[in-house]
Motif scaffolding. Structure first.
Motif, PDB file in Angstrom:
ATOM      1  N   LEU A   1       0.847  -1.187   0.000  1.00 42.69           N
ATOM      2  CA  LEU A   1       0.000   0.000   0.000  1.00 42.69           C
ATOM      3  C   LEU A   1       0.887   1.243   0.000  1.00 42.69           C
ATOM      4  N   ASN A   2       0.518   2.215  -0.791  1.00 43.20           N
ATOM      5  CA  ASN A   2       1.203   3.513  -0.773  1.00 43.20           C
ATOM      6  C   ASN A   2       0.265   4.553  -1.378  1.00 43.20           C
ATOM      7  N   SER A   3       0.736   5.783  -1.548  1.00 45.19           N
ATOM      8  CA  SER A   3      -0.029   6.742  -2.344  1.00 45.19           C
ATOM      9  C   SER A   3       0.963   7.537  -3.156  1.00 45.19           C
ATOM     10  N   ARG A   4       0.562   7.908  -4.369  1.00 46.64           N
ATOM     11  CA  ARG A   4       1.463   8.665  -5.244  1.00 46.64           C
ATOM     12  C   ARG A   4       1.824   9.996  -4.616  1.00 46.64           C
TER      13      ARG A   4
ATOM     14  N   LEU B   1       6.409   2.104  -3.231  1.00 43.40           N
ATOM     15  CA  LEU B   1       5.562   1.494  -4.268  1.00 43.40           C
ATOM     16  C   LEU B   1       5.103   2.571  -5.245  1.00 43.40           C
ATOM     17  N   ALA B   2       5.373   2.350  -6.539  1.00 45.07           N
ATOM     18  CA  ALA B   2       4.951   3.301  -7.576  1.00 45.07           C
ATOM     19  C   ALA B   2       4.082   2.549  -8.569  1.00 45.07           C
ATOM     20  N   ARG B   3       2.882   3.022  -8.839  1.00 46.69           N
ATOM     21  CA  ARG B   3       2.025   2.384  -9.843  1.00 46.69           C
ATOM     22  C   ARG B   3       2.014   3.272 -11.071  1.00 46.69           C
ATOM     23  N   GLY B   4       2.112   2.660 -12.240  1.00 51.09           N
ATOM     24  CA  GLY B   4       2.300   3.408 -13.474  1.00 51.09           C
ATOM     25  C   GLY B   4       1.168   4.328 -13.904  1.00 51.09           C
ATOM     26  N   LEU B   5      -0.084   3.911 -13.712  1.00 48.51           N
ATOM     27  CA  LEU B   5      -1.171   4.656 -14.359  1.00 48.51           C
ATOM     28  C   LEU B   5      -1.352   6.050 -13.784  1.00 48.51           C
TER      29      LEU B   5
ATOM     30  N   GLY C   1      -5.180   8.591  -5.065  1.00 52.78           N
ATOM     31  CA  GLY C   1      -5.084   8.332  -3.634  1.00 52.78           C
ATOM     32  C   GLY C   1      -4.261   7.090  -3.378  1.00 52.78           C
ATOM     33  N   PRO C   2      -4.706   6.263  -2.450  1.00 50.40           N
ATOM     34  CA  PRO C   2      -3.957   5.039  -2.186  1.00 50.40           C
ATOM     35  C   PRO C   2      -3.807   4.172  -3.439  1.00 50.40           C
ATOM     36  N   VAL C   3      -2.663   3.535  -3.571  1.00 49.56           N
ATOM     37  CA  VAL C   3      -2.448   2.544  -4.636  1.00 49.56           C
ATOM     38  C   VAL C   3      -2.002   1.239  -3.983  1.00 49.56           C
ATOM     39  N   PHE C   4      -2.286   0.128  -4.672  1.00 52.91           N
ATOM     40  CA  PHE C   4      -1.919  -1.187  -4.130  1.00 52.91           C
ATOM     41  C   PHE C   4      -1.266  -2.049  -5.195  1.00 52.91           C
TER      42      PHE C   4
ATOM     43  N   GLY D   1      -3.898  -1.885  -8.125  1.00 57.67           N
ATOM     44  CA  GLY D   1      -5.068  -1.017  -8.199  1.00 57.67           C
ATOM     45  C   GLY D   1      -4.858   0.252  -7.428  1.00 57.67           C
ATOM     46  N   GLY D   2      -5.958   0.939  -7.172  1.00 58.01           N
ATOM     47  CA  GLY D   2      -5.859   2.172  -6.424  1.00 58.01           C
ATOM     48  C   GLY D   2      -7.113   3.005  -6.533  1.00 58.01           C
ATOM     49  N   ARG D   3      -7.038   4.177  -5.929  1.00 53.64           N
ATOM     50  CA  ARG D   3      -8.169   5.109  -5.966  1.00 53.64           C
ATOM     51  C   ARG D   3      -7.987   6.082  -7.123  1.00 53.64           C
TER      52      ARG D   3
END
Lengths: 458, 458
Positions: free
Chosen positions: A176-179, A290-294, A299-302, A316-318
């Protein structure tokens, strides 16, 4: 005849693969339904306007477009084609999220709030063909629209971890993280605004290229050595910690490095950590790197990893802004996408699908081509089905070797044959293809005999 | 914002419709699998060469084509576009039969013989948009490739009639004929070769426009009055007869009108009639005037009607030549296509899907926004799921009216709520939304209490 094959990058699925894929879908659906998510379907294609500039990012560039037809095409050609989109008016969906946003906007009066849906279906991307990359693949998404509560985050990640656990994966780690927090952290360490994106990209390669590799890349990009050192040191320390402690430590570092408060960014993540009970077969961890590409996450990303699997199984994420592009008003949303194709491959390689399915329980064949015998074979098939068995009737005549081969290819364990003599005697020859034992069985007793072979203990 | 809707002629499916469609697919699959048919999947799109001139007939003209990309598109535009196909290199499938033939040719070394497969999946046709015509719809096909035995005809029609019967249709009539016989019959009656096609088309309208209407059309097309009279008289007589008797009478008429023997055309049909046992919920009949539209049929053709349904539910036939276009050698084939969309509509209109499904068994909600309460709600959901129930957890807080509305929209019959006081007491408020009775239930007893409400007799 090369063109007479499946198009490059596209796959056929033979029966065994189809059964496994259907089994995987069924099991994922069952879990999401146990959490109150409902199924929807949207068309394979949408008007181009739906897709353009809606946050699809790189995927938008990979969209397959449908050629205009008839007069519309003529007009386009006559007036001169300036760009690709003059020739196309629709595209194949490249994900299930943009269509969901369009669907939600179109039907929201009829939908419950929050609207919790899952969607398992194909998407298309004109990827460069390479090993393991397909141009048509199944996406499996679960999303909740219309609630800003962090209980949604907890719900989607619990549902997803439960689905993966039910499939047989263990040692799950939901990261779990947030951008926003990651950007704040990188900035606090001393990275200038313009370099934050590439710094995050470089840090994301740490496990692949090592700390020295990342340090080199950051130096090359002009990131101050002190900032790089802070980030790499904290990265190493963060691997040993995980939950609320690490969250607090992240806040303290940001304050210590820059004097800024990260409380706004930390609050939501803290809430998710505090709300979520123990996961089946794994744990929820905070990962400040944690970095999510999209681009559309707000908010939070997982991301979910499983023990011994070298890639993430779900992410996923918000995304509180994308749906609003379609509804015209703020519409919070949060979801998860399970990597269906990857999971299917891993489960197949590791024998996680259980014993091979059989196409039928019994193969029925006529021993000669007299019409009453052939009809009796067809009738026997029907009688066995009425008794709840799956019966495949061989059409015409064949030598035993060919019938054995057919049964083996289809995984059918029993052969039931009759000819003129059996017809007269009211009997059937039943052969257990595994033990190679045959028995003459009265017609009425064939179903019971077959059942006994299928399940000797039954 | 008009473009932000589903593309014209395309449909979204909301949860209730999705559940019905999935239920229909599941039931059809179960029957075909009981007959030894196996699932396959092919891509949504194929290289254009696969589709062009392969017997798709009118449907080929309705194909959606995919715009070429990048350099290929540039080259096409630079060298000058002469025809549509200069701009496209692939098309969306317009049926499942042409892809099956391509699939079979590509994979035949791995497939059993005969290869019995079913395929339920979407196809796309750029139909003129009109009521009840969709541009994306499900086809549901069952075919056997590699056997010329009439036992195949019997197998596919028995399987299809069984599937329809299992769905709840009764008074089934499987009509059987062959195109060759129909052409022979029309020729023997005195219709010149060039007029046979349109004569068959005119006769096919008899139920719509009546005998006088057909007589007028035939006269207009120059069909001799005697030939028309023979055909119309036999048509009327044939409605009262059906099986082997009518078959013999057809042969006698052909002989009497022209001196020709129809034995070659009749033999296969006789075989199908003699081989096929009683159908569940209906009968197999010979109909010398049955005409099936597709050009690729080479032998027996079928169509299934059900009592009180004003259109056919399924159709099919033998097509011994199409697959050979791909394999390069004679490859017999025979199959059936069930009208999935029509059947779904009829079943929905007639309430044949049974009681409405519910999205979950119980809706769990927190009575206040204290974090331990919200977490307890999430934990209660998880506990209920572990007990085998489907539990939907409401994110955040809401007034009772909003929860009732949500439960009603999702068909959820029970509400389980807890606040700080319940948390302290280890209790949950459980409300039966139908009887509007609430009870304070110990936490451990909630699952049993919910079950009792769901099934009072259980």
């Amino acid at each position: 005849m090369a063109k007479m094959k499946a198009a490059s990058g596209f796959r056929d699925f033979l029966p065994d693969a189809c059964r496994k894929r259907a089994d995987l879908m069924r099991r994922i659906k069952a879990t999401y339904e146990a959490f109150g998510y409902e199924p929807i379907e949207t068309p394979a294609l949408e008007n181009l306007a739906v897709f353009l500039g809606k946050g699809g990012g790189e995927n938008e560039k990979l969209m397959y477009k449908l050629l205009k037809r008839g007069e519309k095409l003529q007009r386009a050609l006559e007036t001169g084609v300036k760009e690709e989109n003059d020739l196309a008016d629709a595209g194949l969906r490249f994900d299930l999220t943009v269509p969901l946003a369009r669907f939600f906007a179109e039907h929201r009066a009829e939908l419950p709030t929050p609207f919790k849906r899952y969607h398992i279906g194909p998407v298309w991307r004109a990827e460069r063909a390479q090993h393991g990359r397909f141009r048509e693949f199944i996406q499996c998404d679960v999303d909740a629209i219309g609630s800003g509560s962090m209980m949604v985050e907890s719900d989607v990640l619990l549902a997803t971890a439960t689905a993966l656990s039910e499939l047989g994966f263990s040692g799950l780690e939901v990261k779990l993280n947030s951008r926003a927090l990651l950007h704040l952290l990188v900035g606090a360490a001393g990275v200038a605004e313009a370099q934050r994106g590439e710094t995050i990209t470089a840090l994301d390669k740490l496990e692949k290229i090592g700390a020295d590799g990342v340090r080199g890349e950051l130096a090359q990009r002009g990131v101050p050595g002190e900032a790089a050192a802070r980030l790499l040191e904290f990265y190493a320390a963060s691997r040993a910690s995980a939950g609320l402690n690490l969250l607090d430590e992240t806040g303290r570092n940001i304050a210590a490095w820059s004097g800024a408060s990260a409380e706004a960014e930390l609050a939501g993540l803290r809430e998710v950590l505090e709300l979520t009970p123990d996961l089946p077969s794994g744990k929820l961890v905070f990962d400040p790197f944690l970095a999510r590409g999209l681009d559309y996450y707000t908010g939070p990303v997982f991301e979910v990893a499983a023990e011994g699997v070298p890639f993430s199984l779900a992410g996923g994420g918000r995304y509180d802004e994308m749906v609003g592009n379609f509804t015209g008003q703020p519409t919070p949303a949060c979801g998860f996408s399970i990597g269906f194709e990857r999971i299917c491959t891993v489960m197949d390689e590791r024998g996680m699908f259980g014993a091979g399915a059989r196409a039928a329980d019994v193969l029925v064949a006529a021993l000669d081509d007299a019409r009453p015998v052939e009809r009796a074979a067809i009738e026997l098939g029907q009688a066995l089905r009425k008794a709840g068995l799956r019966a495949d009737v061989f059409p015409g005549q064949a030598k035993p070797a060919r019938l054995y081969e057919l049964a083996e290819k289809k995984g059918i364990p029993i052969l039931a044959q009759l000819g003129g003599r059996e017809l007269q005697d009211g009997a059937v020859q039943v052969r257990d293809l595994k033990t190679r034992q045959s028995a003459q069985v009265p017609r009425d007793a064939v179903a019971a005999h077959v059942r006994k072979i299928l399940d000797p203990a039954g």
